[in-house]
Design an enzyme around this catalytic site. Structure first.
Site, PDB file in Angstrom:
ATOM      1  N   LYS A  67       0.804  -1.236   0.000  1.00 32.10           N
ATOM      2  CA  LYS A  67       0.000   0.000   0.000  1.00 32.10           C
ATOM      3  C   LYS A  67       0.837   1.286   0.000  1.00 32.10           C
ATOM      4  O   LYS A  67       0.446   2.276  -0.612  1.00 32.10           O
ATOM      5  CB  LYS A  67      -0.979  -0.008   1.170  1.00 32.10           C
ATOM      6  CG  LYS A  67      -2.091  -1.042   0.985  1.00 32.10           C
ATOM      7  CD  LYS A  67      -3.124  -0.946   2.071  1.00 32.10           C
ATOM      8  CE  LYS A  67      -4.174  -2.038   1.887  1.00 32.10           C
ATOM      9  NZ  LYS A  67      -5.264  -1.932   2.862  1.00 32.10           N
ATOM     10  N   ASP A 103     -10.029   2.553   1.728  1.00 30.91           N
ATOM     11  CA  ASP A 103     -10.091   1.923   3.053  1.00 30.91           C
ATOM     12  C   ASP A 103     -10.682   2.894   4.072  1.00 30.91           C
ATOM     13  O   ASP A 103     -11.424   2.499   4.975  1.00 30.91           O
ATOM     14  CB  ASP A 103      -8.678   1.548   3.544  1.00 30.91           C
ATOM     15  CG  ASP A 103      -8.118   0.326   2.826  1.00 30.91           C
ATOM     16  OD1 ASP A 103      -8.917  -0.512   2.369  1.00 30.91           O
ATOM     17  OD2 ASP A 103      -6.880   0.214   2.736  1.00 30.91           O
TER      18      ASP A 103
END
Ligand code: ATR
Length: 272
Positions: A67, A103
């Site tokens: 990420k 997210d």
């Protein structure tokens, strides 16, 4: 045919392909779009992404451990991804790579309406357990929405560093009082391997309150012991799969411009 995939290392456990393909099918897009899984080690990540972007891929989801690298290689970084220091969604368009982080909003959407209505978090007390990437996203969002956020971490110095780093008003705490919080979010790895959360986290099985919302971001194939205890006390609970569904729905909407059916995604993500 625009292609999509999740990139991770490992990635075989990912529920995203089943969930996203079910959503594409329900939208009637499965003849145009497809979603796969690509296992790529960290050293090959950037090259792989550039190859996909130059090919027929419209974008990718990115999971552990990529990420931060996904954010770093992007040409354009949306604000939330920048602050959180991580991207879970990349869009390939016009020769450019744009980094998004669904997210954060996915976590927010997973909360019950009494916490997500306009200004509903203003002044509410939240306890975030952990100081890794997931904690960063959650603290950034809750703090920005006006909640009073306390952060507990096994290694206290990491909680302090994180609160400062994201320029939040969140406070590191060493001994949180469980009953004082409207919302408790476990972002630690405790529970991933079936550990007893009450041995590792500053929580007592008997001290949940029915007015609380308890979120456990640790994936597990067995029901989370944390959430089971919270449910027994009458609290509202949110598990990692619900957050996966919400972030996935937002990613799919970014790529296709269509709003997927959340129930279709839930059903596919929970089918094992
Ligand atoms: P993320 O997946 O969110 O990026 P990470 O950086 O791998 O997370 O961090 C995992 C989190 O779980 C950390 O907050 C870690 O605490 P430390 O900073 O003290 O390492 C926490 N964690 C992992 N195992 C734990 C345990 N047995 N007890 C308490 N906390 C634990």
């Amino acid at each position: 045919m625009p292609r999509l995939a999740v990139l991770g290392y490992p990635v075989s456990h990912s529920r995203s392909p089943a969930m996203q393909n079910a959503a594409l099918e329900a939208l009637g897009l499965d003849h145009e779009w497809s979603y796969g899984a690509i296992e790529v080690p960290p050293e090959g990540f950037e090259e792989q992404v550039r190859k996909l972007a130059a090919g027929d891929y419209a974008g990718v989801n990115v999971t552990v451990p990529h990420k931060a690298a996904a954010l770093a290689l992007a040409d354009v970084k949306v604000e939330v991804a920048h602050w959180v220091g991580a991207a879970n969604t990349l869009v390939f368009e016009g020769g450019e790579i744009t980094a998004h982080n669904t997210d954060v909003q996915g976590f927010f959407h997973s909360l019950p309406a009494h916490l997500t209505d306009l200004d509903a978090l203003e002044g509410r007390r939240a306890l975030v357990l952990g100081a890794g990437g997931a904690a960063r996203a959650v603290v950034w969002k809750l703090d920005g929405a006006g909640a009073e956020v306390d952060v507990w971490n096994r290694t206290a110095s990491r909680a302090e560093a994180m609160c400062k780093d994201i320029e939040s008003d969140a406070s590191p705490v060493v001994a949180p009082v469980q009953g004082e919080y409207d919302l408790i979010v476990n972002t630690t790895a405790v529970g991933l391997r079936g550990e007893n959360p009450f041995e590792h986290l500053p929580l007592d099985r008997e001290r949940f309150d029915p007015r609380q919302v308890i979120v456990d971001m640790a994936y597990s194939d067995v029901p989370s012991a944390l959430l089971t205890a919270a449910e027994d006390a009458g609290a509202i609970t949110v598990d990692a799969i619900e957050i996966l569904v919400q972030q996935g729905a937002l990613s799919l909407e970014i790529w296709t411009g269509r709003q997927p059916d959340l129930d279709v995604m839930r059903e596919a993500a929970r089918r094992r």
